[in-house]
Scaffold this active site. Structure first.
Site, PDB file in Angstrom:
ATOM      1  N   LYS A  11     -23.927  51.913 -41.162  1.00  0.00           N
ATOM      2  CA  LYS A  11     -23.954  53.342 -40.828  1.00  0.00           C
ATOM      3  C   LYS A  11     -24.708  54.149 -41.900  1.00  0.00           C
ATOM      4  O   LYS A  11     -24.951  53.653 -43.014  1.00  0.00           O
ATOM      5  CB  LYS A  11     -22.513  53.842 -40.670  1.00  0.00           C
ATOM      6  CG  LYS A  11     -21.763  53.169 -39.501  1.00  0.00           C
ATOM      7  CD  LYS A  11     -20.390  53.798 -39.303  1.00  0.00           C
ATOM      8  CE  LYS A  11     -19.659  53.170 -38.138  1.00  0.00           C
ATOM      9  NZ  LYS A  11     -18.353  53.841 -37.884  1.00  0.00           N
ATOM     10  N   TYR A  51     -21.115  56.615 -28.488  1.00  0.00           N
ATOM     11  CA  TYR A  51     -19.686  56.856 -28.732  1.00  0.00           C
ATOM     12  C   TYR A  51     -19.037  57.663 -27.605  1.00  0.00           C
ATOM     13  O   TYR A  51     -18.030  58.336 -27.834  1.00  0.00           O
ATOM     14  CB  TYR A  51     -19.500  57.553 -30.079  1.00  0.00           C
ATOM     15  CG  TYR A  51     -19.660  56.604 -31.264  1.00  0.00           C
ATOM     16  CD1 TYR A  51     -18.690  55.638 -31.539  1.00  0.00           C
ATOM     17  CD2 TYR A  51     -20.756  56.679 -32.109  1.00  0.00           C
ATOM     18  CE1 TYR A  51     -18.819  54.767 -32.613  1.00  0.00           C
ATOM     19  CE2 TYR A  51     -20.892  55.799 -33.192  1.00  0.00           C
ATOM     20  CZ  TYR A  51     -19.917  54.858 -33.432  1.00  0.00           C
ATOM     21  OH  TYR A  51     -20.042  53.995 -34.497  1.00  0.00           O
ATOM     22  N   ASN A 114     -17.451  55.254 -42.590  1.00  0.00           N
ATOM     23  CA  ASN A 114     -16.815  53.976 -42.950  1.00  0.00           C
ATOM     24  C   ASN A 114     -17.774  52.772 -42.941  1.00  0.00           C
ATOM     25  O   ASN A 114     -17.381  51.651 -42.647  1.00  0.00           O
ATOM     26  CB  ASN A 114     -15.573  53.732 -42.088  1.00  0.00           C
ATOM     27  CG  ASN A 114     -15.894  53.677 -40.617  1.00  0.00           C
ATOM     28  OD1 ASN A 114     -17.051  53.766 -40.224  1.00  0.00           O
ATOM     29  ND2 ASN A 114     -14.875  53.522 -39.795  1.00  0.00           N
ATOM     30  N   HIS A 117     -20.106  49.464 -38.297  1.00  0.00           N
ATOM     31  CA  HIS A 117     -19.505  49.367 -36.968  1.00  0.00           C
ATOM     32  C   HIS A 117     -19.383  47.900 -36.601  1.00  0.00           C
ATOM     33  O   HIS A 117     -20.241  47.096 -36.975  1.00  0.00           O
ATOM     34  CB  HIS A 117     -20.405  50.063 -35.932  1.00  0.00           C
ATOM     35  CG  HIS A 117     -20.024  49.775 -34.521  1.00  0.00           C
ATOM     36  ND1 HIS A 117     -18.995  50.445 -33.888  1.00  0.00           N
ATOM     37  CD2 HIS A 117     -20.490  48.857 -33.626  1.00  0.00           C
ATOM     38  CE1 HIS A 117     -18.858  49.953 -32.653  1.00  0.00           C
ATOM     39  NE2 HIS A 117     -19.755  48.999 -32.475  1.00  0.00           N
ATOM     40  N   GLU A 128     -23.128  47.124 -26.105  1.00  0.00           N
ATOM     41  CA  GLU A 128     -23.705  47.766 -27.291  1.00  0.00           C
ATOM     42  C   GLU A 128     -24.998  47.077 -27.738  1.00  0.00           C
ATOM     43  O   GLU A 128     -25.958  47.734 -28.154  1.00  0.00           O
ATOM     44  CB  GLU A 128     -22.678  47.773 -28.423  1.00  0.00           C
ATOM     45  CG  GLU A 128     -21.497  48.680 -28.115  1.00  0.00           C
ATOM     46  CD  GLU A 128     -20.321  48.516 -29.070  1.00  0.00           C
ATOM     47  OE1 GLU A 128     -19.304  49.200 -28.863  1.00  0.00           O
ATOM     48  OE2 GLU A 128     -20.407  47.703 -30.021  1.00  0.00           O
TER      49      GLU A 128
HETATM   50  P1  IDP Z   1     -13.622  51.285 -35.176  1.00  0.00           P
HETATM   51  O1  IDP Z   1     -15.025  51.695 -35.573  1.00  0.00           O
HETATM   52  O2  IDP Z   1     -12.870  50.687 -36.329  1.00  0.00           O
HETATM   53  O3  IDP Z   1     -13.585  50.442 -33.933  1.00  0.00           O
HETATM   54  P2  IDP Z   1     -12.753  53.559 -33.567  1.00  0.00           P
HETATM   55  O4  IDP Z   1     -11.338  54.027 -33.441  1.00  0.00           O
HETATM   56  O5  IDP Z   1     -13.393  52.915 -32.383  1.00  0.00           O
HETATM   57  O6  IDP Z   1     -12.826  52.626 -34.859  1.00  0.00           O
HETATM   58  O7  IDP Z   1     -13.609  54.841 -33.989  1.00  0.00           O
HETATM   59  C1  IDP Z   1     -15.014  54.810 -33.969  1.00  0.00           C
HETATM   60  C2  IDP Z   1     -15.530  55.504 -35.198  1.00  0.00           C
HETATM   61  O8  IDP Z   1     -15.153  56.883 -35.152  1.00  0.00           O
HETATM   62  C3  IDP Z   1     -14.932  55.007 -36.526  1.00  0.00           C
HETATM   63  O9  IDP Z   1     -15.555  53.845 -37.007  1.00  0.00           O
HETATM   64  C4  IDP Z   1     -15.161  56.202 -37.428  1.00  0.00           C
HETATM   65  O10 IDP Z   1     -16.515  56.280 -37.881  1.00  0.00           O
HETATM   66  C5  IDP Z   1     -14.894  57.367 -36.467  1.00  0.00           C
HETATM   67  N1  IDP Z   1     -13.493  57.820 -36.531  1.00  0.00           N
HETATM   68  C6  IDP Z   1     -12.407  57.199 -36.004  1.00  0.00           C
HETATM   69  N2  IDP Z   1     -11.276  57.894 -36.257  1.00  0.00           N
HETATM   70  C7  IDP Z   1     -11.662  58.982 -36.961  1.00  0.00           C
HETATM   71  C8  IDP Z   1     -10.939  60.098 -37.527  1.00  0.00           C
HETATM   72  O11 IDP Z   1      -9.709  60.205 -37.413  1.00  0.00           O
HETATM   73  N3  IDP Z   1     -11.694  61.017 -38.204  1.00  0.00           N
HETATM   74  C9  IDP Z   1     -13.059  60.928 -38.338  1.00  0.00           C
HETATM   75  N4  IDP Z   1     -13.758  59.896 -37.814  1.00  0.00           N
HETATM   76  C10 IDP Z   1     -13.084  58.937 -37.140  1.00  0.00           C
END
Ligand code: IDP
Length: 140
Positions: A11, A51, A114, A117, A128
């Site tokens: 990312k 997304y 984070n 992905h 994807e």
């Molecule tokens: P994942 O990437 O671990 O599968 P998901 O719940 O699918 O997690 O969420 C997709 C992406 O959305 C996350 O990787 C993160 O970048 C963002 N995200 C998820 N939850 C939050 C939040 O509570 N605050 C801000 N960004 C979030």
């Protein structure tokens, strides 16, 4: 796409912070083979579409802004049990909860930014991967 593949993105935060090389090295060391890869930048529209499942959630706009804020590395990875093993390698969504040594524990800065992905199912890995790569860009 076969079920031994997953899709990943390094990312914009991890790219900005200079972690592309270290992350790819950790991915290779864990036994994943790169079968497709590109360095690219998502438009707001493309990030929003990728997304779309999160549309309506409080973090959606922030996520779309972030994912289109700079270049990413997109890749399709191959390994037995790729989806589950890659989720283990990257760690929990929130880096504070990610296991020690995982990519997110090492390189993520927040739950939103984070670092990487990883697809959460074989079906999504297929969707994807096809979202980012034409068949001619995948080298089995
Ligand atoms: P994942 O990437 O671990 O599968 P998901 O719940 O699918 O997690 O969420 C997709 C992406 O959305 C996350 O990787 C993160 O970048 C963002 N995200 C998820 N939850 C939050 C939040 O509570 N605050 C801000 N960004 C979030």
């Amino acid at each position: 796409m076969a079920t031994n593949r997953t899709f990943t993105m390094i990312k914009p935060d991890a790219v900005r912070n200079g972690h592309i090389g270290a992350i790819l090295e950790q991915i290779n060391a864990a036994g994943f083979r790169i079968v497709a890869m590109k360095y690219t930048r998502l438009s707001q529209e493309k990030a929003g579409a990728f997304y779309a499942v999160h549309r309506g959630r409080p973090f959606y706009d922030e996520l779309v802004d972030f994912m289109s804020s700079g270049p990413i590395v997109a890749a399709i990875l191959e390994k037995e049990n790729a989806v589950a093993d890659f989720r283990t390698l990257i760690g929990a969504t929130n880096p504070e909860e990610a296991a020690e040594g995982t990519i997110r524990a090492k390189y993520a800065t927040s739950i939103g930014e984070n670092a990487v992905h990883g697809s959460d199912s074989d079906e999504n890995a297929d969707i994807e991967g096809s979202f980012h790569f034409a068949g001619t860009e995948i080298f089995a």
